[in-house]
Design a protein around this motif. Structure first.
Motif, mmCIF file in Angstrom:
data_model
loop_
_atom_site.group_PDB
_atom_site.id
_atom_site.type_symbol
_atom_site.label_atom_id
_atom_site.label_comp_id
_atom_site.label_asym_id
_atom_site.label_seq_id
_atom_site.Cartn_x
_atom_site.Cartn_y
_atom_site.Cartn_z
ATOM 1 N N ASN A 1 33.437 27.631 8.154
ATOM 2 C CA ASN A 1 33.039 26.523 7.275
ATOM 3 C C ASN A 1 32.176 27.022 6.117
ATOM 4 O OD1 ASN A 1 34.360 24.846 9.044
ATOM 5 N ND2 ASN A 1 32.520 23.986 9.929
ATOM 6 N N ASP A 2 31.082 27.691 6.437
ATOM 7 C CA ASP A 2 30.168 28.151 5.384
ATOM 8 C C ASP A 2 30.768 29.290 4.567
ATOM 9 O OD1 ASP A 2 28.213 26.286 5.985
ATOM 10 O OD2 ASP A 2 27.272 27.574 7.478
ATOM 11 N N LEU A 3 31.459 30.214 5.235
ATOM 12 C CA LEU A 3 32.049 31.338 4.509
ATOM 13 C C LEU A 3 33.099 30.851 3.514
ATOM 14 C CD1 LEU A 3 32.148 34.392 4.145
ATOM 15 C CD2 LEU A 3 33.883 34.475 5.944
ATOM 16 N N THR A 4 33.962 29.959 3.941
ATOM 17 C CA THR A 4 34.989 29.418 3.053
ATOM 18 C C THR A 4 34.356 28.648 1.901
ATOM 19 O OG1 THR A 4 36.537 29.271 4.891
ATOM 20 C CG2 THR A 4 37.033 27.943 2.964
ATOM 21 N N HIS B 1 34.013 28.147 -3.337
ATOM 22 C CA HIS B 1 33.264 27.094 -4.042
ATOM 23 C C HIS B 1 33.874 25.714 -3.798
ATOM 24 C CE1 HIS B 1 31.189 30.387 -5.934
ATOM 25 N NE2 HIS B 1 32.352 30.887 -6.292
ATOM 26 N N ILE B 2 34.075 25.424 -2.535
ATOM 27 C CA ILE B 2 34.630 24.122 -2.167
ATOM 28 C C ILE B 2 33.707 23.453 -1.160
ATOM 29 C CG2 ILE B 2 37.036 24.731 -2.615
ATOM 30 C CD1 ILE B 2 37.390 25.213 0.350
ATOM 31 N N SER B 3 33.769 22.145 -1.134
ATOM 32 C CA SER B 3 32.955 21.401 -0.170
ATOM 33 C C SER B 3 33.680 21.347 1.167
ATOM 34 C CB SER B 3 32.711 19.984 -0.682
ATOM 35 O OG SER B 3 33.912 19.241 -0.634
ATOM 36 N N SER C 1 40.177 20.983 4.232
ATOM 37 C CA SER C 1 41.450 20.634 4.872
ATOM 38 C C SER C 1 42.639 21.038 4.002
ATOM 39 C CB SER C 1 41.504 19.144 5.183
ATOM 40 O OG SER C 1 41.372 18.406 3.985
ATOM 41 N N ASN C 2 42.395 21.301 2.727
ATOM 42 C CA ASN C 2 43.437 21.784 1.826
ATOM 43 C C ASN C 2 43.413 23.321 1.833
ATOM 44 O OD1 ASN C 2 45.422 22.008 -0.086
ATOM 45 N ND2 ASN C 2 44.127 21.403 -1.801
ATOM 46 N N SER D 1 40.403 25.625 14.436
ATOM 47 C CA SER D 1 41.110 24.554 15.141
ATOM 48 C C SER D 1 42.461 24.200 14.530
ATOM 49 C CB SER D 1 40.248 23.281 15.148
ATOM 50 O OG SER D 1 39.047 23.516 15.830
ATOM 51 N N VAL D 2 42.828 24.866 13.456
ATOM 52 C CA VAL D 2 44.095 24.580 12.782
ATOM 53 C C VAL D 2 45.170 25.508 13.352
ATOM 54 C CG1 VAL D 2 45.299 24.532 10.560
ATOM 55 C CG2 VAL D 2 42.885 23.859 10.691
#
Length: 130
Positions: free
Chosen positions: A44-47, A52-54, A59-60, A94-95
């Motif tokens: 989550n944080d690394l991505t 630079h996305i929230s 999910s995209n 989880s994807v």
């Protein structure tokens, strides 16, 4: 401090030291962490930091996942070469499609929510039966 406490225990137990890899700075300086026992990739944080996305935009993942997998291959190799246990956590773990990609580059440990276990169990089983 940890090693001092371990020594004071006066037994054979080993305190394992690990890290969450969730920043670009840590990713770029991975060689400084070769003495840890385990690394957990915080997707989550690394991505969020790398692209630079929230969290709402994660999910995209199709727009950044290939680049992320490419970057993480060096982490897998680093961990293998330094005998460090590697796991991945966060939403991407989880994807199902992404889990297959993680398996393809050598990641074998996943930390996911209970609700994801059944679907990922099928993915992992299918991967190892191929």
């Amino acid at each position: 401090l940890v090693f001092r406490i371990q020594e004071q225990l006066k037994n054979d137990s080993k305190i394992e030291i690990g890290m969450m890899l969730e920043t670009k700075l840590a990713l770029d300086n991975l060689d400084k962490f070769k003495d840890v026992d385990f690394i957990s990739l915080g997707t989550n944080d690394l991505t969020s930091e790398l692209y630079h996305i929230s969290r709402d935009e994660m999910s995209n993942y199709s727009r950044y996942i290939n680049d992320l997998i490419f970057r993480l291959q060096s982490v897998v190799l680093f961990c293998k070469n330094n005998d460090i246990c590697l796991s991945v956590c966060g939403e991407l773990a989880s994807v199902e499609e992404v889990t297959r990609m993680f398996l393809n580059i050598g990641i074998r440990n996943f930390s996911v929510s209970v609700s994801s276990v059944k679907s990922l169990e099928v993915v992992v089983k299918d991967y190892f039966e191929e």
